[in-house]
Motif scaffolding. Structure first.
Motif, short mmCIF file in Angstrom:
data_model
loop_
_atom_site.label_atom_id
_atom_site.label_comp_id
_atom_site.label_asym_id
_atom_site.label_seq_id
_atom_site.Cartn_x
_atom_site.Cartn_y
_atom_site.Cartn_z
N ALA A 31 -28.80 30.96 -22.20
CA ALA A 31 -28.82 29.93 -23.23
C ALA A 31 -30.25 29.55 -23.59
CB ALA A 31 -28.03 28.71 -22.77
N THR A 34 -32.11 31.57 -26.16
CA THR A 34 -31.74 31.42 -27.57
C THR A 34 -32.46 30.26 -28.24
OG1 THR A 34 -29.86 29.90 -27.23
CG2 THR A 34 -29.43 32.27 -27.00
N VAL A 90 -19.56 34.98 -31.88
CA VAL A 90 -20.67 34.45 -32.68
C VAL A 90 -20.62 35.01 -34.09
CG1 VAL A 90 -23.18 34.35 -32.90
CG2 VAL A 90 -22.11 34.11 -30.65
N ASP A 109 -19.57 26.98 -27.68
CA ASP A 109 -18.41 27.81 -27.38
C ASP A 109 -17.39 27.04 -26.55
OD1 ASP A 109 -18.49 28.83 -24.26
OD2 ASP A 109 -20.48 28.36 -25.02
N ALA A 129 -24.64 34.44 -25.86
CA ALA A 129 -26.07 34.18 -25.99
C ALA A 129 -26.77 35.33 -26.73
CB ALA A 129 -26.70 33.97 -24.62
N CYS A 132 -26.07 34.96 -30.36
CA CYS A 132 -26.86 33.86 -30.92
C CYS A 132 -28.30 34.29 -31.16
CB CYS A 132 -26.81 32.65 -29.99
SG CYS A 132 -25.24 31.76 -29.98
N LEU A 139 -27.79 28.61 -28.62
CA LEU A 139 -26.58 28.23 -27.87
C LEU A 139 -26.92 26.94 -27.13
CD1 LEU A 139 -23.75 28.78 -26.75
CD2 LEU A 139 -24.80 30.24 -24.99
N GLY A 160 -15.35 29.50 -31.07
CA GLY A 160 -16.76 29.24 -31.33
C GLY A 160 -16.94 28.27 -32.49
#
Length: 348
Positions: A31, A34, A90, A109, A129, A132, A139, A160
């Motif tokens: 995460a 991103t 995504v 999510d 991730a 993203c 994320l 999502g």
């Protein structure tokens, strides 16, 4: 408390809070990777913060989209191939956002399962991730729900939620007119729609997911799990280059139903089905399922995952720009007076 009573715990009821905490720790690196301008806080809090000014917007309009992956999940669960299903999630959301002219900013999510397997869940969310990162959005949060009795132990569901923004007055569709050219961007397979029919066809053939795919040099399950293509970056570049009047993400409903969503009520489209070759996976599905052409065009993307409606005098330059960005581009036809999509030729 009364002595002598059995001391039940949440874990004995099937919910492992410690496993949930372990998952949060496991997905933090993915995460964090991103992160983009505008993110003020991410995982761990009761909510996530995002600063639109820091993201470069002066008078923004927010755009939101939500979606899932559908029964493609069943193949991922049955095969154990979990690393790309998050990309599908995504893509299904952010490809919709860009059709409004919006830049995706952040993503959340929802992951629900019968029994939390930290290793499997980490693979799934790391896929989210990765999607993203490829779409340029962060994320910044989500929810993991362990729900015994609602799902079998290894089953899971995904949803999502994407939020994007555009400057006021920059939304799409806009200025669509007869004579505009339709540029189709190739799909990477079935994407994430029509899988109930796909699974029905596979069941009819008697093939297992680990059998060689009749249309590709890999297993059937792996081939059918090819993730949905992310069109965000090339589409945004085309919009910024000028001349894009509309975009249509070709999902459930195919070209037949999705293209009219971005056309004025008094306009339609004429599409030459000979402008592109039907990819092998769709030829196989059509043959094995004895699927009529009209059904193929209404159920599947049939090889075209995104359509750009562009000014005729900009079609050449936009095609070159999209090709330079790695897209396979097809001149499908043009916008016409009178509503509905009319096809000429045959899928082949």
């Amino acid at each position: 408390m009364d002595k002598g009573r059995n001391g039940l715990s949440y874990a004995q009821a099937g919910v492992d809070i410690d496993a949930g905490n372990a998952l949060v720790e496991a997905i933090k690196p993915g995460a964090k990777a991103t992160a983009r301008s505008g993110v003020l806080s991410g995982l761990g809090g009761f909510g996530a913060l995002f600063d639109l000014k820091a993201a470069g917007f002066s008078d923004p309009i927010l755009v939101a989209a939500t979606d899932g992956v559908g029964t493609k999940l069943r193949i991922a669960i049955d095969t154990g191939h979990l690393d790309t299903i998050g990309i599908d999630l995504v893509a299904m959301c952010v490809n919709d956002l860009v059709c409004q002219g919006a830049e995706p900013l952040f993503f959340l999510d929802y992951f629900a399962t019968g029994k939390l397997d930290v290793a499997a869940a980490t693979r799934i969310i790391n896929g989210i991730a990765a999607g993203c990162s490829a779409a340029g959005c962060a994320l910044i949060g989500g929810e993991t729900a362990e729900m015994p009795g609602m799902y079998d132990a290894k089953d899971f569901d995904l949803a999502g939620f994407a939020v994007g923004a555009m400057e006021r007055g920059a939304g799409l569709p806009a200025d669509v007119q007869p004579g505009d050219v339709l540029l189709g961007l190739a799909s990477d397979g079935v994407h994430s729609n029509g899988y109930s029919l796909v699974r029905r066809i596979v069941a009819q053939t008697g093939l297992g997911w680990d059998a060689p795919a009749p249309f590709a040099a890999q297993s059937l399950g792996t081939a059918l799990l090819a993730p949905t293509r992310l069109y965000v970056m090339p589409a945004l570049a085309a919009i910024r280059a000028g001349g894009v009047h509309a975009l249509a993400h070709i999902t459930g409903g195919g070209l037949t139903e999705n293209l009219p969503r971005v056309l004025p009520e008094d306009m339609g489209a004429e599409i030459d089905l000979g402008a592109w070759d039907l990819p092998p996976v769709f030829r196989w599905l059509a043959a094995e399922g004895d699927i009529a052409q009209a059904e193929m065009l209404k159920t599947f993307n049939a090889g075209i995952g995104m359509v750009l409606v562009v000014a005729a005098d900009r079609a050449g330059a936009l095609t070159l720009g999209l090709q330079d960005a790695g897209e396979r581009v097809y001149a499908l036809g043009h916008v016409t007076e009178g509503n509905g999509v009319r096809y000429s030729g045959t899928l082949a």
